[in-house]
Design a protein around this motif. Structure first.
Motif, mmCIF file in Angstrom:
data_model
loop_
_atom_site.group_PDB
_atom_site.id
_atom_site.type_symbol
_atom_site.label_atom_id
_atom_site.label_comp_id
_atom_site.label_asym_id
_atom_site.label_seq_id
_atom_site.Cartn_x
_atom_site.Cartn_y
_atom_site.Cartn_z
ATOM 1 N N ARG A 43 -4.498 15.858 44.146
ATOM 2 C CA ARG A 43 -5.663 15.268 44.807
ATOM 3 C C ARG A 43 -6.899 15.390 43.926
ATOM 4 N N ARG A 44 -7.079 16.567 43.336
ATOM 5 C CA ARG A 44 -8.226 16.798 42.461
ATOM 6 C C ARG A 44 -8.153 15.924 41.217
ATOM 7 N N LEU A 45 -6.974 15.825 40.622
ATOM 8 C CA LEU A 45 -6.822 15.004 39.424
ATOM 9 C C LEU A 45 -6.998 13.524 39.736
ATOM 10 N N ARG A 46 -6.535 13.091 40.903
ATOM 11 C CA ARG A 46 -6.679 11.691 41.277
ATOM 12 C C ARG A 46 -8.158 11.324 41.389
ATOM 13 N N SER A 47 -8.963 12.203 41.994
ATOM 14 C CA SER A 47 -10.387 11.884 42.115
ATOM 15 C C SER A 47 -11.064 11.887 40.745
ATOM 16 N N ARG A 48 -10.658 12.788 39.880
ATOM 17 C CA ARG A 48 -11.222 12.792 38.518
ATOM 18 C C ARG A 48 -10.831 11.528 37.769
ATOM 19 N N ASN A 49 -9.586 11.098 37.940
ATOM 20 C CA ASN A 49 -9.131 9.885 37.260
ATOM 21 C C ASN A 49 -9.874 8.655 37.760
ATOM 22 N N VAL A 50 -10.144 8.606 39.065
ATOM 23 C CA VAL A 50 -10.887 7.477 39.613
ATOM 24 C C VAL A 50 -12.297 7.450 39.044
ATOM 25 N N LEU A 54 -13.861 4.477 36.712
ATOM 26 C CA LEU A 54 -15.106 3.790 37.051
ATOM 27 C C LEU A 54 -16.123 3.892 35.912
ATOM 28 N N GLY A 55 -16.196 5.047 35.286
ATOM 29 C CA GLY A 55 -17.118 5.219 34.167
ATOM 30 C C GLY A 55 -16.750 4.335 32.986
ATOM 31 N N ILE A 56 -15.472 4.310 32.646
ATOM 32 C CA ILE A 56 -15.023 3.470 31.531
ATOM 33 C C ILE A 56 -15.239 1.993 31.855
ATOM 34 N N GLY A 57 -14.946 1.602 33.104
ATOM 35 C CA GLY A 57 -15.161 0.212 33.510
ATOM 36 C C GLY A 57 -16.630 -0.177 33.443
ATOM 37 N N ALA A 58 -17.515 0.724 33.897
ATOM 38 C CA ALA A 58 -18.951 0.429 33.846
ATOM 39 C C ALA A 58 -19.422 0.298 32.403
ATOM 40 N N LEU A 59 -18.941 1.179 31.539
ATOM 41 C CA LEU A 59 -19.312 1.105 30.123
ATOM 42 C C LEU A 59 -18.811 -0.202 29.500
ATOM 43 N N THR A 60 -17.584 -0.579 29.816
ATOM 44 C CA THR A 60 -17.009 -1.807 29.273
ATOM 45 C C THR A 60 -17.807 -3.034 29.710
ATOM 46 N N PHE A 61 -18.100 -3.112 31.011
ATOM 47 C CA PHE A 61 -18.871 -4.254 31.502
ATOM 48 C C PHE A 61 -20.288 -4.241 30.958
ATOM 49 N N GLY A 62 -20.844 -3.055 30.732
ATOM 50 C CA GLY A 62 -22.169 -2.974 30.133
ATOM 51 C C GLY A 62 -22.184 -3.527 28.719
ATOM 52 N N ILE A 63 -21.203 -3.141 27.928
ATOM 53 C CA ILE A 63 -21.107 -3.650 26.553
ATOM 54 C C ILE A 63 -20.866 -5.160 26.566
ATOM 55 N N TYR A 64 -19.995 -5.616 27.440
ATOM 56 C CA TYR A 64 -19.679 -7.043 27.568
ATOM 57 C C TYR A 64 -20.936 -7.832 27.936
ATOM 58 N N GLY A 65 -21.670 -7.344 28.922
ATOM 59 C CA GLY A 65 -22.899 -8.025 29.346
ATOM 60 C C GLY A 65 -23.956 -8.020 28.257
ATOM 61 N N TYR A 66 -24.113 -6.885 27.575
ATOM 62 C CA TYR A 66 -25.091 -6.811 26.502
ATOM 63 C C TYR A 66 -24.725 -7.767 25.375
ATOM 64 N N THR A 67 -23.436 -7.875 25.078
ATOM 65 C CA THR A 67 -22.999 -8.777 24.018
ATOM 66 C C THR A 67 -23.349 -10.224 24.362
#
Length: 91
Positions: A43-50, A54-67
């Motif tokens: 349960r603890r690992l699942r929440s950390r993975n989520v 989310l952090g990696i997805g936000a970073l990816t979309f941020g780079i994509y949008g900035y580009t």
């Protein structure tokens, strides 16, 4: 527990010190405790993975949008097209 519905709280016992438990009962208790610890860890690992996803997805979309934003601001292609049109007009 004198009244119906009044139940005593479960007390924690140490299987090694509890008299009257067979080795099979002690082994079963150890297995159940191990399974509970594994579920809590999952349960603890699942929440950390989520959160990580989310952090990696936000970073990816941020780079994509900035580009896209930075490419839309560049005008060197427009300048090249204007030069090409001027060259075609001269020819």
């Amino acid at each position: 527990p004198g009244q119906p519905g009044d139940a005593a709280f479960a007390r924690r016992i140490d299987p090694a010190r509890e008299p009257g438990l067979s080795p099979e009962q002690r082994r079963l208790m150890a297995q159940v405790e191990y399974a509970q610890r594994q579920r809590a860890l999952q349960r603890r690992l699942r929440s950390r993975n989520v959160l990580l996803a989310l952090g990696i997805g936000a970073l990816t979309f941020g780079i994509y949008g900035y580009t896209f934003y930075s490419v839309s601001q560049e005008q060197f292609l427009d300048e090249l097209e204007q030069e090409a049109e001027a060259a075609r007009a001269r020819a």
